[in-house]
Design a protein around this motif. Structure first.
Motif, PDB file in Angstrom:
ATOM      1  N   HIS A 195       3.509  -1.287   4.010  1.00  0.00           N
ATOM      2  CA  HIS A 195       3.200   0.130   3.815  1.00  0.00           C
ATOM      3  C   HIS A 195       4.399   0.840   3.187  1.00  0.00           C
ATOM      4  O   HIS A 195       5.486   0.879   3.779  1.00  0.00           O
ATOM      5  CB  HIS A 195       2.863   0.770   5.174  1.00  0.00           C
ATOM      6  CG  HIS A 195       2.382   2.183   5.078  1.00  0.00           C
ATOM      7  ND1 HIS A 195       2.264   2.996   6.182  1.00  0.00           N
ATOM      8  CD2 HIS A 195       1.990   2.937   4.013  1.00  0.00           C
ATOM      9  CE1 HIS A 195       1.826   4.182   5.809  1.00  0.00           C
ATOM     10  NE2 HIS A 195       1.650   4.174   4.491  1.00  0.00           N
ATOM     11  N   THR A 233      -5.047   5.431   3.838  1.00  0.00           N
ATOM     12  CA  THR A 233      -5.068   4.394   2.803  1.00  0.00           C
ATOM     13  C   THR A 233      -4.915   3.014   3.432  1.00  0.00           C
ATOM     14  O   THR A 233      -5.611   2.058   3.057  1.00  0.00           O
ATOM     15  CB  THR A 233      -3.946   4.631   1.781  1.00  0.00           C
ATOM     16  OG1 THR A 233      -3.937   6.007   1.391  1.00  0.00           O
ATOM     17  CG2 THR A 233      -4.145   3.772   0.546  1.00  0.00           C
ATOM     18  N   VAL A 282       0.839  -1.194   0.000  1.00  0.00           N
ATOM     19  CA  VAL A 282       0.000   0.000   0.000  1.00  0.00           C
ATOM     20  C   VAL A 282       0.875   1.245   0.000  1.00  0.00           C
ATOM     21  O   VAL A 282       1.656   1.460   0.932  1.00  0.00           O
ATOM     22  CB  VAL A 282      -0.938   0.017   1.219  1.00  0.00           C
ATOM     23  CG1 VAL A 282      -1.790   1.280   1.217  1.00  0.00           C
ATOM     24  CG2 VAL A 282      -1.817  -1.231   1.231  1.00  0.00           C
ATOM     25  N   ALA A 298      -7.637  -0.307   3.683  1.00  0.00           N
ATOM     26  CA  ALA A 298      -7.203  -1.594   3.140  1.00  0.00           C
ATOM     27  C   ALA A 298      -7.294  -2.726   4.161  1.00  0.00           C
ATOM     28  O   ALA A 298      -7.195  -3.894   3.789  1.00  0.00           O
ATOM     29  CB  ALA A 298      -5.757  -1.484   2.642  1.00  0.00           C
TER      30      ALA A 298
END
Length: 332
Positions: A96, A79, A73, A83
């Motif tokens: 991440h 975000t 991600v 997810a």
């Protein structure tokens, strides 16, 4: 699978997706790209067709996620927040690539946006299990908070869409630290302090007092202030911190106290040996219930505006720990 948020880091997220995606493909990995955010383009950053799942990554793609080596991600903590449910449902480890303002999830696990670290993590396959919280059934990785900081998040969200209290700020583009600072300054002069009732595993922590509440799954917090200094993301517990405050001066004092006490050596230990900033009221537990005694107050989760607590649509918060449900691709 690679997920990128078009509004994170003013394009940094898509830059990471283009660069990392190309490197992964060069090493023989199959890459599926997913674009999210208000400014997502119609074509992927490397020319491949872009998936457009709307406001949350992974929508409709859980079938493709299942069996994937990793969900990578690129974006900020928001975000990551959107997810989580997809990663848990598909049982795929998450990584991440930090591209937002704070990137607290990446900080918690020592992740960065470099190819070498991601490649080592993929090759080592050192997967760790992380706790998540659930706030009224919605999963979160970092924290829920009620009060001043949540009001700032509300202002930023409204400014981003050009409406409400934040009108005249930045509009629908990416949000910067300057945006948060501006909205925090505005909120400071109009802040309302609503009395709360907070219960932790049936124990009353707050009964009709005014202040700021943080229910933390992680020790990380914006600006490095970190009110829940000893929270652990894998201990099966939520750390609940209440900072009594009923005036602007009290808020400023808490900000100064949190900044001064960043070093854990300066912070005294409280219940179960956990450290707390002097003057804070703290408990740990598996379930937290929160509601305002009078009026409504802003609430946020993982830096995303949740709503007005005490309103008809959000009368109370029921927050529970879900131990070790998220697989994380560890860099350690």
């Amino acid at each position: 699978m690679l997920v990128g948020n078009s509004s994170s880091g003013r394009g940094r997220a898509f830059g990471h997706i283009a660069r990392i995606g190309g490197l992964l493909e060069a090493e023989g990995h199959k890459v599926v790209r997913v674009e999210t955010g208000p400014n997502r383009p119609s074509e992927g950053p490397t020319g491949s067709p872009a998936r457009s799942p709307g406001g949350s990554p992974g929508g409709g793609l859980n079938g493709e996620l299942r069996g994937a080596k990793a969900l990578i991600v690129a974006g900020g903590d928001g975000t990551i927040h959107h997810a989580l449910e997809h990663a848990v449902e598909a049982d795929v480890p998450i990584y991440h690539l930090p591209s937002g303002n704070e990137n607290l999830f990446a900080r918690e696990f020592g992740m960065d946006a470099t190819w070498d670290r991601l490649r080592r993590s993929l090759n080592a396959r050192n997967v760790v299990e992380s706790d998540l919280g659930a706030c009224n059934g919605k999963l979160f990785a970092l924290m829920v908070s009620v009060g001043f900081d949540a009001s700032v998040v509300e202002r930023v969200a409204l400014a981003r869409t050009g409406g409400g209290r934040g009108r005249g700020a930045r509009g629908r583009g990416g949000v910067t630290h300057a945006d948060y600072a501006l909205q925090a300054w505005k909120e400071l002069w109009t802040a309302k302090f609503i009395p709360l009732r907070v219960e932790v595993d049936g124990r009353v922590l707050v009964d009709g007092e005014r202040g700021l509440l943080v229910v933390a799954n992680s020790r990380q917090y914006g600006g490095g202030l970190d009110p829940a200094r000893d929270a652990r993301i894998d201990d099966g517990l939520l750390n609940v911190v209440f900072l009594p405050a009923s005036s602007r001066l009290a808020l400023l004092r808490w900000a100064a106290r949190l900044a001064w006490s960043r070093g854990l050596s300066r912070v005294p230990k409280t219940e179960r040996g956990r450290r707390a900033v002097p003057g804070a009221r703290c408990l740990t537990g598996e379930r937290v219930w929160v509601h305002p005694v009078d009026g409504t107050v802003s609430a946020q989760v993982d830096g995303e505006y949740l709503g007005r607590l005490g309103s008809e649509s959000l009368p109370a918060l029921d927050i529970q720990i879900r131990p070790r449900v998220l697989s994380v691709l560890s860099v350690r």
